[in-house]
Design a protein around this motif. Structure first.
Motif, PDB file in Angstrom:
ATOM      1  N   ARG A 166      48.593  30.147  31.168  1.00  0.00           N
ATOM      2  CA  ARG A 166      47.767  29.526  30.116  1.00  0.00           C
ATOM      3  C   ARG A 166      48.632  29.095  28.927  1.00  0.00           C
ATOM      4  O   ARG A 166      48.253  29.280  27.758  1.00  0.00           O
ATOM      5  N   PRO A 198      38.540  37.400  45.629  1.00  0.00           N
ATOM      6  CA  PRO A 198      37.496  37.977  46.495  1.00  0.00           C
ATOM      7  C   PRO A 198      36.202  37.157  46.509  1.00  0.00           C
ATOM      8  O   PRO A 198      35.615  36.962  47.570  1.00  0.00           O
ATOM      9  N   LYS A 230      27.804  32.178  37.878  1.00  0.00           N
ATOM     10  CA  LYS A 230      28.390  33.296  37.140  1.00  0.00           C
ATOM     11  C   LYS A 230      28.677  33.001  35.667  1.00  0.00           C
ATOM     12  O   LYS A 230      28.499  33.860  34.805  1.00  0.00           O
ATOM     13  N   TYR A 267      46.572  43.292  38.056  1.00  0.00           N
ATOM     14  CA  TYR A 267      47.079  42.451  39.160  1.00  0.00           C
ATOM     15  C   TYR A 267      48.571  42.242  38.974  1.00  0.00           C
ATOM     16  O   TYR A 267      49.044  42.144  37.830  1.00  0.00           O
TER      17      TYR A 267
HETATM   18  P1  NAP Z   1      36.841  37.026  38.183  1.00  0.00           P
HETATM   19  O1  NAP Z   1      36.964  36.268  39.448  1.00  0.00           O
HETATM   20  O2  NAP Z   1      35.691  37.954  37.971  1.00  0.00           O
HETATM   21  O3  NAP Z   1      38.182  37.821  37.899  1.00  0.00           O
HETATM   22  C1  NAP Z   1      38.329  38.612  36.707  1.00  0.00           C
HETATM   23  C2  NAP Z   1      39.755  38.528  36.266  1.00  0.00           C
HETATM   24  O4  NAP Z   1      40.565  39.113  37.256  1.00  0.00           O
HETATM   25  C3  NAP Z   1      40.208  37.113  36.060  1.00  0.00           C
HETATM   26  O5  NAP Z   1      40.595  36.988  34.741  1.00  0.00           O
HETATM   27  C4  NAP Z   1      41.343  36.890  37.061  1.00  0.00           C
HETATM   28  O6  NAP Z   1      42.553  36.444  36.440  1.00  0.00           O
HETATM   29  C5  NAP Z   1      41.622  38.255  37.639  1.00  0.00           C
HETATM   30  N1  NAP Z   1      41.650  38.204  39.122  1.00  0.00           N
HETATM   31  C6  NAP Z   1      40.596  38.346  39.990  1.00  0.00           C
HETATM   32  N2  NAP Z   1      41.028  38.311  41.266  1.00  0.00           N
HETATM   33  C7  NAP Z   1      42.357  38.130  41.206  1.00  0.00           C
HETATM   34  C8  NAP Z   1      43.362  38.004  42.199  1.00  0.00           C
HETATM   35  N3  NAP Z   1      43.079  38.065  43.512  1.00  0.00           N
HETATM   36  N4  NAP Z   1      44.636  37.802  41.791  1.00  0.00           N
HETATM   37  C9  NAP Z   1      44.940  37.737  40.490  1.00  0.00           C
HETATM   38  N5  NAP Z   1      44.036  37.855  39.495  1.00  0.00           N
HETATM   39  C10 NAP Z   1      42.760  38.055  39.842  1.00  0.00           C
HETATM   40  O7  NAP Z   1      36.877  36.007  36.921  1.00  0.00           O
HETATM   41  P2  NAP Z   1      35.785  35.014  36.338  1.00  0.00           P
HETATM   42  O8  NAP Z   1      35.597  35.325  34.913  1.00  0.00           O
HETATM   43  O9  NAP Z   1      34.593  34.891  37.242  1.00  0.00           O
HETATM   44  O10 NAP Z   1      36.600  33.645  36.411  1.00  0.00           O
HETATM   45  C11 NAP Z   1      36.946  33.087  37.656  1.00  0.00           C
HETATM   46  C12 NAP Z   1      38.167  32.196  37.492  1.00  0.00           C
HETATM   47  O11 NAP Z   1      37.872  31.137  36.569  1.00  0.00           O
HETATM   48  C13 NAP Z   1      39.370  32.939  36.922  1.00  0.00           C
HETATM   49  O12 NAP Z   1      40.526  32.459  37.544  1.00  0.00           O
HETATM   50  C14 NAP Z   1      39.364  32.602  35.456  1.00  0.00           C
HETATM   51  O13 NAP Z   1      40.652  32.536  34.868  1.00  0.00           O
HETATM   52  C15 NAP Z   1      38.742  31.188  35.477  1.00  0.00           C
HETATM   53  N6  NAP Z   1      38.007  30.972  34.205  1.00  0.00           N
HETATM   54  C16 NAP Z   1      38.736  30.701  33.087  1.00  0.00           C
HETATM   55  C17 NAP Z   1      38.101  30.481  31.879  1.00  0.00           C
HETATM   56  C18 NAP Z   1      38.876  30.110  30.656  1.00  0.00           C
HETATM   57  O14 NAP Z   1      38.286  29.691  29.675  1.00  0.00           O
HETATM   58  N7  NAP Z   1      40.185  30.237  30.662  1.00  0.00           N
HETATM   59  C19 NAP Z   1      36.712  30.548  31.798  1.00  0.00           C
HETATM   60  C20 NAP Z   1      36.003  30.857  32.968  1.00  0.00           C
HETATM   61  C21 NAP Z   1      36.665  31.064  34.173  1.00  0.00           C
HETATM   62  P3  NAP Z   1      42.831  34.902  36.034  1.00  0.00           P
HETATM   63  O15 NAP Z   1      41.929  34.656  34.858  1.00  0.00           O
HETATM   64  O16 NAP Z   1      44.275  34.921  35.692  1.00  0.00           O
HETATM   65  O17 NAP Z   1      42.500  34.048  37.209  1.00  0.00           O
END
Ligand code: NAP
Ligand code: FAD
Length: 341
Positions: A166, A198, A230, A267
């Motif tokens: 990021r 997952p 979500k 992670y």
């Molecule tokens: P999630 O899938 O519930 O995961 C929670 C956190 O765990 C995330 O921050 C993700 O890191 C990390 N994670 C989960 N599985 C992983 C794996 N196999 N390997 C490495 N890291 C893992 O998260 P969520 O909130 O529903 O978001 C889903 C994805 O959308 C994520 O990648 C998140 O970054 C992205 N997102 C980003 C924003 C933003 O504003 N930056 C907003 C919404 C969603 P990472 O965040 O590094 O992936």
């Protein structure tokens, strides 16, 4: 010059947090010559300049005392075909999700995990957008720029963008002196699935027939479905996505945290450890809490929402209280992800 400059403009509809800040001046540009004109005007009048896409990663803590430029530079053009790879130049003002959908329709893959990220193409390199295990840098070839002070044009290769988690050079040495006018992507004409998260694995396992061949469009649909079910849509509840970056720490730090919190979520990340900031915030008791019209989201503690359309100062006050609490409880400094003005 054909620029239309507005004065004392509300920025509430130009930031997805719906903060009611004002800009002294605002203009919309649809071509590179118009961008040149806007920058020379700002130089002549000695005005600071802020280029804005959809405002989905921007928080106005104060009114903006300068010229806000809404970048609406369009265009998607194939520039080179190289066997299994294709290079496409995309105007910085194109909508990110529309570009992703377009690329997949053409049979070019790579960006499917990044579906439905709000914002415009020109803002994507700023924080090297990422989701579900894929980051922009994997598919970015180069970036075209206009320098604010000189009006000169420039180009940066992927390496020169100094991408990190990021993070990029645009948040540091080039901030806020360079405007991205176009991004050239290098995509695949074959499909290589990247399914490590997952939620994506589970979704595809339950929806795909065993004999069915997985395509980039299946992954795109899965990501769209998961995100819609979500994450809060800013159209319904104002927010700017994750408000804090996931902290990256050493193995030693994780070991010391594990002594007190054996269930902590972590992670492996580029040789270090990435902690789930949402877990820290939830564990500290902030999920669902609200103050002055600002609320930590009920399902995702990393998202600060602004249902009361409160001021940027109120959002920052809650954010700082969370930062202080996390520093006290876990000795970790959470870094704010959106750009603050
Ligand atoms: P999630 O899938 O519930 O995961 C929670 C956190 O765990 C995330 O921050 C993700 O890191 C990390 N994670 C989960 N599985 C992983 C794996 N196999 N390997 C490495 N890291 C893992 O998260 P969520 O909130 O529903 O978001 C889903 C994805 O959308 C994520 O990648 C998140 O970054 C992205 N997102 C980003 C924003 C933003 O504003 N930056 C907003 C919404 C969603 P990472 O965040 O590094 O992936
Ligand atoms: P803006 O908020 O308009 O701008 C952000 C910053 O970039 C500002 O500093 C601005 O000055 C600068 N900027 C904008 N355009 C240019 C340009 N052309 N040249 C130079 N600087 C420029 N991010 C992720 O990484 N992954 C996600 O999964 C993700 N999910 C999100 C989900 C939601 C619900 C929301 C609200 C946000 C999410 N974000 C995510 C954050 C955000 O969508 C991205 O950072 C996006 O790239 C911001 O685009 P924008 O056009 O809205 O940028």
């Amino acid at each position: 010059m054909s620029l239309h400059i507005q004065q004392n403009v509300s920025l509430q509809s130009f930031n997805t947090m719906a903060v009611p800040a004002q800009a002294d001046y605002l203009t919309t540009v649809t071509s590179v010559p118009e961008m040149h004109d806007a920058l020379s005007l700002a130089r002549r009048q000695n005005l600071p300049v802020l280029v804005l896409g959809e405002g989905s990663n921007t928080l106005f803590e104060h009114d903006y005392k300068g010229l806000v430029i809404l970048n609406r530079l369009r265009g998607m053009d194939v520039v080179e075909e190289l066997g299994d790879l294709i290079r496409v130049k995309v105007g910085a003002g194109e909508n990110w999700h529309r570009w992703v959908a377009h690329s997949l329709k053409q049979g070019w893959s790579g960006l499917e995990n990044l579906a439905l990220i709000p914002g415009l193409v020109g803002a994507a390199p700023m924080q090297n957008i990422g989701a579900y295990g894929v980051e922009l840098e994997q598919y970015l070839h180069s970036v075209e720029l206009l320098y604010v002070d000189s009006g000169e044009i420039g180009e940066l290769s992927r390496e020169q963008c100094e991408f990190g988690y990021r993070d990029s050079v645009f948040k540091h040495r080039h901030a806020p002196r360079a405007i991205i006018t176009a991004v050239t992507f290098e995509l695949n004409t074959y499909f290589e699935p990247q399914i490590t998260y997952p939620a994506v694995k589970e979704y595809l396992q339950t929806r795909m027939r065993p004999s069915q061949e997985l395509t980039a469009l299946h992954v795109f649909d899965a990501i769209c479905h998961i995100r819609r079910s979500k994450l809060p849509s800013p159209r319904e509840i104002p927010n700017s996505g994750s408000f804090f970056k996931n902290p990256v720490v050493s193995e030693e730090k994780l070991a010391s945290l594990r002594e007190h919190y054996p269930e902590i979520v972590s992670y492996e990340h580029r040789g270090q450890i990435k902690l789930a900031a949402a877990w820290l915030i939830e564990r500290a008791g902030w999920k669902r809490r609200q103050r002055d019209g600002v609320q930590v989201h009920k399902d995702q503690a990393l998202v600060i929402t602004n249902p009361g359309r409160a001021s940027g100062a109120s959002v920052m006050s809650l954010a700082r209280a969370i930062q202080e609490d996390i520093a006290k409880q876990f000795r970790i400094q959470l870094e704010i992800e959106p750009r603050i003005y």
